[in-house]
Design a protein around this motif. Structure first.
Motif, PDB file in Angstrom:
ATOM      1  N   SER A 260      15.136  29.121 -12.626  1.00  0.00           N
ATOM      2  CA  SER A 260      15.982  30.248 -13.027  1.00  0.00           C
ATOM      3  C   SER A 260      17.085  30.573 -12.029  1.00  0.00           C
ATOM      4  CB  SER A 260      15.125  31.497 -13.275  1.00  0.00           C
ATOM      5  OG  SER A 260      14.496  31.909 -12.083  1.00  0.00           O
ATOM      6  N   ARG A 261      16.976  30.079 -10.799  1.00  0.00           N
ATOM      7  CA  ARG A 261      18.032  30.350  -9.807  1.00  0.00           C
ATOM      8  C   ARG A 261      17.947  29.351  -8.657  1.00  0.00           C
ATOM      9  NH1 ARG A 261      14.602  35.416  -8.605  1.00  0.00           N
ATOM     10  NH2 ARG A 261      13.388  34.685  -6.855  1.00  0.00           N
TER      11      ARG A 261
ATOM     12  N   ALA B 278      17.954  26.110 -10.537  1.00  0.00           N
ATOM     13  CA  ALA B 278      19.056  26.210 -11.501  1.00  0.00           C
ATOM     14  C   ALA B 278      20.036  25.057 -11.321  1.00  0.00           C
ATOM     15  CB  ALA B 278      19.765  27.549 -11.360  1.00  0.00           C
TER      16      ALA B 278
ATOM     17  N   THR C 117      12.914  24.941 -18.652  1.00  0.00           N
ATOM     18  CA  THR C 117      12.627  25.528 -17.354  1.00  0.00           C
ATOM     19  C   THR C 117      11.587  26.614 -17.503  1.00  0.00           C
ATOM     20  OG1 THR C 117      13.557  26.416 -15.310  1.00  0.00           O
ATOM     21  CG2 THR C 117      14.480  27.260 -17.364  1.00  0.00           C
TER      22      THR C 117
ATOM     23  N   SER D  74       9.726  29.857 -15.250  1.00  0.00           N
ATOM     24  CA  SER D  74       9.648  30.702 -14.059  1.00  0.00           C
ATOM     25  C   SER D  74       9.241  32.092 -14.493  1.00  0.00           C
ATOM     26  CB  SER D  74      10.993  30.728 -13.319  1.00  0.00           C
ATOM     27  OG  SER D  74      11.980  31.327 -14.115  1.00  0.00           O
TER      28      SER D  74
ATOM     29  N   SER E 104      10.976  34.810 -13.667  1.00  0.00           N
ATOM     30  CA  SER E 104      12.189  35.573 -13.988  1.00  0.00           C
ATOM     31  C   SER E 104      13.086  34.769 -14.919  1.00  0.00           C
ATOM     32  CB  SER E 104      12.940  35.942 -12.714  1.00  0.00           C
ATOM     33  OG  SER E 104      13.280  34.787 -11.987  1.00  0.00           O
ATOM     34  N   ALA E 105      13.738  35.491 -15.816  1.00  0.00           N
ATOM     35  CA  ALA E 105      14.622  34.838 -16.793  1.00  0.00           C
ATOM     36  C   ALA E 105      15.864  34.275 -16.104  1.00  0.00           C
ATOM     37  CB  ALA E 105      15.031  35.836 -17.863  1.00  0.00           C
ATOM     38  N   PRO E 106      16.322  33.119 -16.552  1.00  0.00           N
ATOM     39  CA  PRO E 106      17.534  32.528 -15.978  1.00  0.00           C
ATOM     40  C   PRO E 106      18.782  33.206 -16.546  1.00  0.00           C
ATOM     41  CG  PRO E 106      16.711  31.128 -17.716  1.00  0.00           C
ATOM     42  CD  PRO E 106      15.727  32.253 -17.569  1.00  0.00           C
TER      43      PRO E 106
ATOM     44  N   LEU F 177      22.609  29.146 -18.447  1.00  0.00           N
ATOM     45  CA  LEU F 177      21.848  27.999 -17.963  1.00  0.00           C
ATOM     46  C   LEU F 177      21.501  27.098 -19.145  1.00  0.00           C
ATOM     47  CD1 LEU F 177      20.727  27.087 -15.165  1.00  0.00           C
ATOM     48  CD2 LEU F 177      18.509  27.845 -15.999  1.00  0.00           C
TER      49      LEU F 177
ATOM     50  N   PHE G   8      14.148  28.241 -21.946  1.00  0.00           N
ATOM     51  CA  PHE G   8      13.358  28.986 -20.972  1.00  0.00           C
ATOM     52  C   PHE G   8      11.969  29.302 -21.501  1.00  0.00           C
ATOM     53  CE2 PHE G   8      12.221  33.323 -19.344  1.00  0.00           C
ATOM     54  CZ  PHE G   8      11.827  32.910 -18.083  1.00  0.00           C
TER      55      PHE G   8
ATOM     56  N   PRO H 233       8.927  31.635 -20.121  1.00  0.00           N
ATOM     57  CA  PRO H 233       8.417  32.520 -19.078  1.00  0.00           C
ATOM     58  C   PRO H 233       7.017  32.068 -18.678  1.00  0.00           C
ATOM     59  CG  PRO H 233       8.536  33.677 -21.190  1.00  0.00           C
ATOM     60  CD  PRO H 233       9.110  32.320 -21.393  1.00  0.00           C
TER      61      PRO H 233
ATOM     62  N   GLN I 299       9.704  25.322  -7.697  1.00  0.00           N
ATOM     63  CA  GLN I 299       9.236  26.672  -7.401  1.00  0.00           C
ATOM     64  C   GLN I 299       8.711  26.731  -5.982  1.00  0.00           C
ATOM     65  OE1 GLN I 299       6.059  27.500 -10.130  1.00  0.00           O
ATOM     66  NE2 GLN I 299       4.536  27.108  -8.583  1.00  0.00           N
TER      67      GLN I 299
END
Length: 109
Positions: free
Chosen positions: A21-22, A26, A41, A43, A45-47, A51, A55, A57, A87
């Protein structure tokens, strides 16, 4: 003599980037997407909206969280071809830094 581009052969591959997400995750998502892969992806937290990935979660700090993500991805796209883990990795919860750095001394307790 010909050289194969590292981007060849990525079209159609399903790539899962954890922690995507970052930051590094990312950037990894964007690179695989630019190379033609179908990028997923996961994670906590939401991207950002721009992106280029689907996604999911997920909290991957437990075995149950990882199993749940695997089940949802399998149901959604049938699995993954490439897994990239970006991660943050932390030591097991019961361990702590001992602060000792002498040769032969334990670092983790």
């Amino acid at each position: 003599m010909s050289f194969r581009s590292p981007d060849e052969g990525l079209a159609g591959l399903r790539v899962l980037v954890t922690g995507g997400s970052r930051g590094l995750g990312a950037a990894t998502v964007r690179r695989f997407a630019a190379a033609g892969a179908t990028v997923l992806t996961a994670s906590r937290s939401a991207p950002p909206d721009d992106l280029p990935a689907t996604f999911f979660p997920a909290d991957l700090s437990s075995e149950a969280g990882a199993a749940d993500l695997g089940r949802r991805i399998t149901e959604s796209v049938g699995g993954v071809d490439v897994l990239v883990n970006t991660q943050e990795q932390r030591p097991a919860r019961h361990r702590h830094w001992s602060g000792q750095t002498r040769p032969g001394s334990p670092i983790w307790r």
